[in-house]
Write a protein that holds these residues in place. Sequence first.
Motif, short mmCIF file in Angstrom:
data_model
loop_
_atom_site.label_atom_id
_atom_site.label_comp_id
_atom_site.label_asym_id
_atom_site.label_seq_id
_atom_site.Cartn_x
_atom_site.Cartn_y
_atom_site.Cartn_z
N ASN A 97 -10.20 -4.02 -21.52
CA ASN A 97 -9.78 -2.73 -21.01
C ASN A 97 -10.09 -2.57 -19.53
OD1 ASN A 97 -8.78 -1.84 -23.45
ND2 ASN A 97 -9.95 0.04 -23.49
N ARG A 135 0.97 0.11 -12.54
CA ARG A 135 1.26 0.57 -13.90
C ARG A 135 1.76 2.02 -13.89
NH1 ARG A 135 3.40 -0.25 -18.57
NH2 ARG A 135 2.28 0.61 -20.37
N LEU A 189 5.37 3.43 -15.37
CA LEU A 189 5.45 4.48 -16.37
C LEU A 189 6.21 5.71 -15.90
CD1 LEU A 189 1.79 4.29 -17.72
CD2 LEU A 189 3.85 3.76 -19.03
N SER A 194 -6.58 1.01 -26.45
CA SER A 194 -6.44 -0.07 -25.48
C SER A 194 -6.17 0.50 -24.09
CB SER A 194 -5.29 -1.00 -25.88
OG SER A 194 -4.05 -0.33 -25.69
N ASN A 227 -3.56 0.02 -22.40
CA ASN A 227 -2.18 0.52 -22.40
C ASN A 227 -2.09 1.88 -23.07
OD1 ASN A 227 -1.07 -1.69 -21.05
ND2 ASN A 227 -0.70 -2.82 -22.95
N ASP A 228 -2.83 2.07 -24.15
CA ASP A 228 -2.86 3.38 -24.82
C ASP A 228 -3.36 4.46 -23.87
OD1 ASP A 228 -2.04 2.23 -27.24
OD2 ASP A 228 -4.10 1.91 -27.91
N ASP A 239 -0.71 5.23 -21.26
CA ASP A 239 0.40 5.96 -21.88
C ASP A 239 0.04 7.43 -22.11
OD1 ASP A 239 1.92 3.67 -21.91
OD2 ASP A 239 1.58 3.21 -24.03
#
Length: 349
Positions: free
Chosen positions: A276, A286, A290, A330, A332-333, A336
Motif C-alpha cells: 500500500n 493516479r 481517476l 488496498s 487502489n481501494d 477510488d
Amino acid sequence: MIVTGSAGLIGSEAVRHYDRQGWNVIGIDNNMRRVFFGSDGDTAWQRDRLQRDCSAYRHASIDIRDRRAIFDLFAEIRPDAVVHCAAQPSHDLAATIPFDDFEVNAVGTLNLLEATRRYAAEAPFIFTSTNKVYGDGPNGIPLVEHDTRYDFDVPYHAEGIAENFPIDQTKHSLFGASKVAADVMVQEYGRYFDMNTVCFRGGCLTGAGHSGAQLHGYLSYIFKAAAEDRPYTIFGYKGKQVRDQIHSKDVISAFDAFIAAPRAGAVYNLGGGKANSVSILESIDRIGQLSGRTLTWTLSDHNRIGDHIVYYTDLTRFRSDYPDWRLTMSINDIFDEFARVSFSSRSAA
C-alpha cells in the motif's frame, strides 16, 4: 468507551464503529484542528454527523490539557476502553507552537493515562502514536532511485520499518519529540502499573473522513487540491518520497483486535505495508487517471525537517500477535474512495 479526537479521521471512524457495536461512546474533541490548520482542518462537520447518526454518542468539548475536566469525566464514566486519537499532528506546525504541541501531545496523554489508572485501570488504553518517533533515522538506510519513487535498497528492510528500529540520535521535529514523550509514557504506564496499554505507531492513516490540510493529511489534501483547482506544493525529494497508506477502517479493526486480547505496554507499527505504498508523483498520476484532471503543482527544493524519504511499515509483529487481522483496503481501494467523494461532490455542486 471514551474516544479522544472523536471528530478526527480515526476518532470518528472509531465512534461510528463502536456505536454500531452497541457501545456507549463519549467523544472528547474541542476542534483544535481548526485552530491548528484553519478552515481546511475544521472538524465541526464530522462532529455534527456523529451527533446526528450515532444514537448513543455523547460529545464532550473538552481540551485534553484540562486535567480537572478530564479527571471529572473519567470519574463519572469509568470507561471500559479508551481510544486516544487527539493530537497536534503536524511536525511543521510544531516548530511555531512548541508549548501547545508538547502540552497537547505529551501532557494531554499523561492526563488521560493517569485518569485511566485512577478510574478505569482495567480498561484497554489505545494510543495513536506515529512513525515520526523514529525521527529521520530511516533516511540513513541505503536507497535506490526509480523513475517515480525511492525505495529501500537493503534486504533487511524489504518489508519496511519494524518496531526495533532505533528512535534516538536522530532528528524528529518537535512534533516527533512530543509524540516520543507520549509514546514512552504510554509504554511505561503499561509496564510500571501493569495496565493494558498499546502504542500504534501509524504511517499515513487515511480515508475520506479526513479533514486534510497542507501541513497534515497529504492524500486527503492532494485530492482536495485537485478537486478545487488549488496549486499543490511538493516539499523536496523530487516528489519521489514514499509513504504507506492504511485506511481508517483497517486501523479500527486493529483496535478491535487489541481490545479483545489486550497486553501490557505493547508497541506495534501500523500501516499499509509495502503493498500500500505510494509516492507523491505516483499519487498525482493516479489522481489524473481517476479524474481526468491535471493537478497544478510545483516542486520546492526544501524538504520538511525530519521528514522521511521512504517509509513503509513492517507488519510482522502485529500479524504474529493478532493473526486474524487483515488489511481490507488496498491502495487502489483507497484512491477510488477518495475519487468518488472528492469529484462526485464537486460535480454535484
